[in-house]
Design an enzyme around this catalytic site. Structure first.
Site, PDB file in Angstrom:
ATOM      1  N   SER A 139       0.841  -1.197   0.000  1.00  0.00           N
ATOM      2  CA  SER A 139       0.000   0.000   0.000  1.00  0.00           C
ATOM      3  C   SER A 139       0.873   1.242   0.000  1.00  0.00           C
ATOM      4  CB  SER A 139      -0.913   0.025   1.226  1.00  0.00           C
ATOM      5  OG  SER A 139      -1.585   1.278   1.316  1.00  0.00           O
ATOM      6  N   TYR A 152      -2.064  -1.033   9.994  1.00  0.00           N
ATOM      7  CA  TYR A 152      -2.155  -1.464   8.591  1.00  0.00           C
ATOM      8  C   TYR A 152      -0.842  -1.197   7.854  1.00  0.00           C
ATOM      9  CZ  TYR A 152      -3.911  -1.729   3.785  1.00  0.00           C
ATOM     10  OH  TYR A 152      -4.112  -2.052   2.458  1.00  0.00           O
ATOM     11  N   LYS A 156       1.858  -3.820   5.989  1.00  0.00           N
ATOM     12  CA  LYS A 156       2.259  -3.719   4.588  1.00  0.00           C
ATOM     13  C   LYS A 156       3.764  -3.504   4.447  1.00  0.00           C
ATOM     14  CE  LYS A 156      -1.668  -4.495   2.634  1.00  0.00           C
ATOM     15  NZ  LYS A 156      -1.866  -5.742   1.835  1.00  0.00           N
TER      16      LYS A 156
END
Length: 244
Positions: A139, A152, A156
């Protein structure tokens, strides 16, 4: 006679994963449509591929479960004869300020995004035919450092590390390994919980002044998985419309 190429795509029942599965099928690959929970949605993707003249089967697998992932690869081999392309699009997102994030959510997030990437990549490394391609999904949020994205983004970051190291470990097998890092992309996962003002603000971030689409990302993945992308290896490709 050229050997028919076969792709395994996880998280393929919706969003970016669905677009990747149908795009790879349109480029001539047989596709295993991997899904976690929605069999109906996975059936729809496979039916779409078959209606368009391709071949597809569905496979339910929790990507963090090594036995389920092995069974998905077994299905690819028994149905289509082998595996040449693996795209791990399965992912989970939980957003909260670090001080407020429930650690159970952190564990579930990392189980899917980190362990899941590792398990799928490990099976791919063991099973892919020479000349294959592995693509993972990271991401662009890693570079943006947005509040509420700490868990998150951390997951990633691990995806990128796993992927770029694996590219070097597969020396001598003519297998490319790359990761694609989408920017804001109009998917159910991205739009969930965001008001219109937030979406509009994020759409204006890239110089192209729009959200990405699943098709934008799928075309990048198809390039890396196809013959035109054979000289791209061990790379992080930020597909984000120019967000710094």
């Amino acid at each position: 006679m050229t050997e028919q190429r076969v792709a395994v795509v996880t998280g393929a029942s919706r969003g970016i994963g669905r677009a990747i599965a149908t795009t790879l099928a349109a480029s001539g690959l047989d596709v295993v449509v991997g899904y976690a929970g929605s069999r109906t949605a996975a059936d729809e993707v496979a039916a779409e591929i078959i209606r368009s003249g391709g071949r597809a089967v569905i496979a339910q697998a929790d990507v963090a479960d090594e036995k389920a992932v092995a069974a998905m690869f077994d299905l690819a081999e028994s149905t289509f004869g082998g595996v040449d392309v693996v795209v791990n699009s399965a992912g989970r997102m939980s957003l909260a300020p670090l001080a407020e994030l429930d650690l159970a959510e952190l564990d579930e997030l990392h189980r899917t995004n980190i362990r899941g990437t590792f398990v799928v990549a490990r099976e791919a490394a063991r099973r892919l035919r020479d000349g294959g391609a592995i693509v993972t999904l990271s991401s662009s949020v890693l570079g943006l450092r947005l509040p509420t994205y700490s868990a998150y983004a951390a997951s990633k970051g691990a995806v990128e590390a796993i992927t770029l190291i694996l590219a070097r470990e597969l020396r001598g097998r003519d297998i490319t390994v790359n990761t694609v890092a989408p920017g804001p992309t109009a998917t159910e996962l991205f739009l969930d919980g965001k008001d219109e003002q937030t979406v509009d603000r994020m759409a204006k971030q890239p110089p192209l002044e729009r959200l990405g689409t699943p098709a934008d990302i799928a075309r990048v993945v198809a390039f890396l998985a196809g013959p035109e992308g054979r000289w791209v290896n061990g790379q992080l490709l930020r597909a984000n419309g120019g967000i710094v």
